[in-house]
Design a protein around this motif. Structure first.
Motif, mmCIF file in Angstrom:
data_model
loop_
_atom_site.group_PDB
_atom_site.id
_atom_site.type_symbol
_atom_site.label_atom_id
_atom_site.label_comp_id
_atom_site.label_asym_id
_atom_site.label_seq_id
_atom_site.Cartn_x
_atom_site.Cartn_y
_atom_site.Cartn_z
ATOM 1 N N LEU A 93 0.824 -1.211 0.000
ATOM 2 C CA LEU A 93 0.000 0.000 0.000
ATOM 3 C C LEU A 93 0.856 1.259 0.000
ATOM 4 O O LEU A 93 0.611 2.197 -0.766
ATOM 5 N N LEU A 94 1.855 1.297 0.871
ATOM 6 C CA LEU A 94 2.671 2.503 1.018
ATOM 7 C C LEU A 94 3.523 2.768 -0.216
ATOM 8 O O LEU A 94 3.669 3.921 -0.628
ATOM 9 N N THR A 95 4.070 1.730 -0.807
ATOM 10 C CA THR A 95 4.884 1.919 -2.011
ATOM 11 C C THR A 95 4.063 2.594 -3.106
ATOM 12 O O THR A 95 4.507 3.567 -3.730
ATOM 13 N N ALA A 96 2.860 2.097 -3.330
ATOM 14 C CA ALA A 96 2.001 2.678 -4.367
ATOM 15 C C ALA A 96 1.532 4.076 -3.984
ATOM 16 O O ALA A 96 1.507 4.988 -4.815
ATOM 17 N N MET A 97 1.147 4.257 -2.716
ATOM 18 C CA MET A 97 0.646 5.557 -2.255
ATOM 19 C C MET A 97 1.720 6.638 -2.394
ATOM 20 O O MET A 97 1.463 7.747 -2.863
ATOM 21 N N LEU A 98 2.946 6.303 -1.980
ATOM 22 C CA LEU A 98 4.029 7.286 -2.054
ATOM 23 C C LEU A 98 4.407 7.580 -3.502
ATOM 24 O O LEU A 98 4.795 8.702 -3.829
ATOM 25 N N HIS A 99 4.265 6.584 -4.360
ATOM 26 C CA HIS A 99 4.514 6.826 -5.784
ATOM 27 C C HIS A 99 3.511 7.843 -6.338
ATOM 28 O O HIS A 99 3.865 8.739 -7.091
ATOM 29 N N GLU A 100 2.262 7.712 -5.926
ATOM 30 C CA GLU A 100 1.215 8.621 -6.409
ATOM 31 C C GLU A 100 1.329 10.014 -5.779
ATOM 32 O O GLU A 100 1.163 11.020 -6.457
ATOM 33 N N LEU A 101 1.593 10.047 -4.472
ATOM 34 C CA LEU A 101 1.579 11.324 -3.751
ATOM 35 C C LEU A 101 2.920 12.048 -3.774
ATOM 36 O O LEU A 101 2.971 13.263 -3.645
#
Length: 197
Positions: A93-101
């Motif tokens: 979750l965090l890897t994808a979220m940080l990529h987006e944000l």
């Protein structure tokens, strides 16, 4: 004048939301103005306000899109055989979220906005409930498939553990945004080691 199709409206909303996210990444939710979002999109103010009556509405939509994508990714993981162990979910979750944000502070700013903006608060509460339900459902399914746990017991484990996995993600975001020497890799490795399986 030709009739505007729903597909066209959806595509235009996507275009505006993408432009807003770029502006939010640069300046943060609070500091990015509607004028900057309009400039980033290349559209007229009327085109933006025709889809989003306020910056708050745009913030809520952008955040909801990010969460929807993360929930879809968890649901996709649940179709794999074997399913990844639940303690790997915070990293996913965090890897994808940080990529987006781009930065964890952006999510923390959104939560801060929820203190004074009822629409953002409702969104934040909804996100927590949806993530708990999604992660809890994943945990239940994993226990049933991996350990042969009866459905009612697996569901109970899912309710308990889903909240822990949400807390693990939130803890990472808060510490990464506020603690200068935060070791994100060590944090995630510890989650993977100690969160329940």
């Amino acid at each position: 004048m030709p009739k505007v199709t729903e597909e066209y409206r959806a595509a235009r909303r996507d275009e505006i939301a993408d432009a807003a996210l770029r502006a939010f990444r640069r300046k943060g939710f609070q500091a990015a103005s509607m004028a900057e979002i309009i400039a980033e999109s290349g559209l007229s103010a009327g085109a933006i306000y025709g889809h989003y009556p306020s910056k708050s509405a745009l913030v809520v939509d952008v955040a909801a899109r990010i969460v929807d994508a993360r929930i879809a990714s968890i649901e996709e993981l649940a179709t794999l055989d074997p399913m990844p162990a639940p303690p790997t979910l915070p990293r996913t979750l965090l890897t994808a979220m940080l990529h987006e944000l781009g930065a964890p502070g952006l999510m923390l700013q959104l939560w801060g906005e929820g203190v004074t903006d009822p629409a953002v608060r409702d969104l934040a509460a909804s996100v927590v409930h949806r993530m708990r339900a999604t992660l809890g459902g994943y945990v239940s399914q994993w226990h049933q498939r991996t350990h042969g746990t009866p459905a009612d017991q697996a569901d109970a484990l899912g309710v308990e553990q889903g909240a822990l996995f949400v807390a693990a993600v939130q803890g990472y975001i808060v510490q990464a945004a506020l603690v200068a020497d935060f070791d994100g890799e060590a944090y995630l490795a510890a989650q993977e080691k100690y969160l329940p399986r």
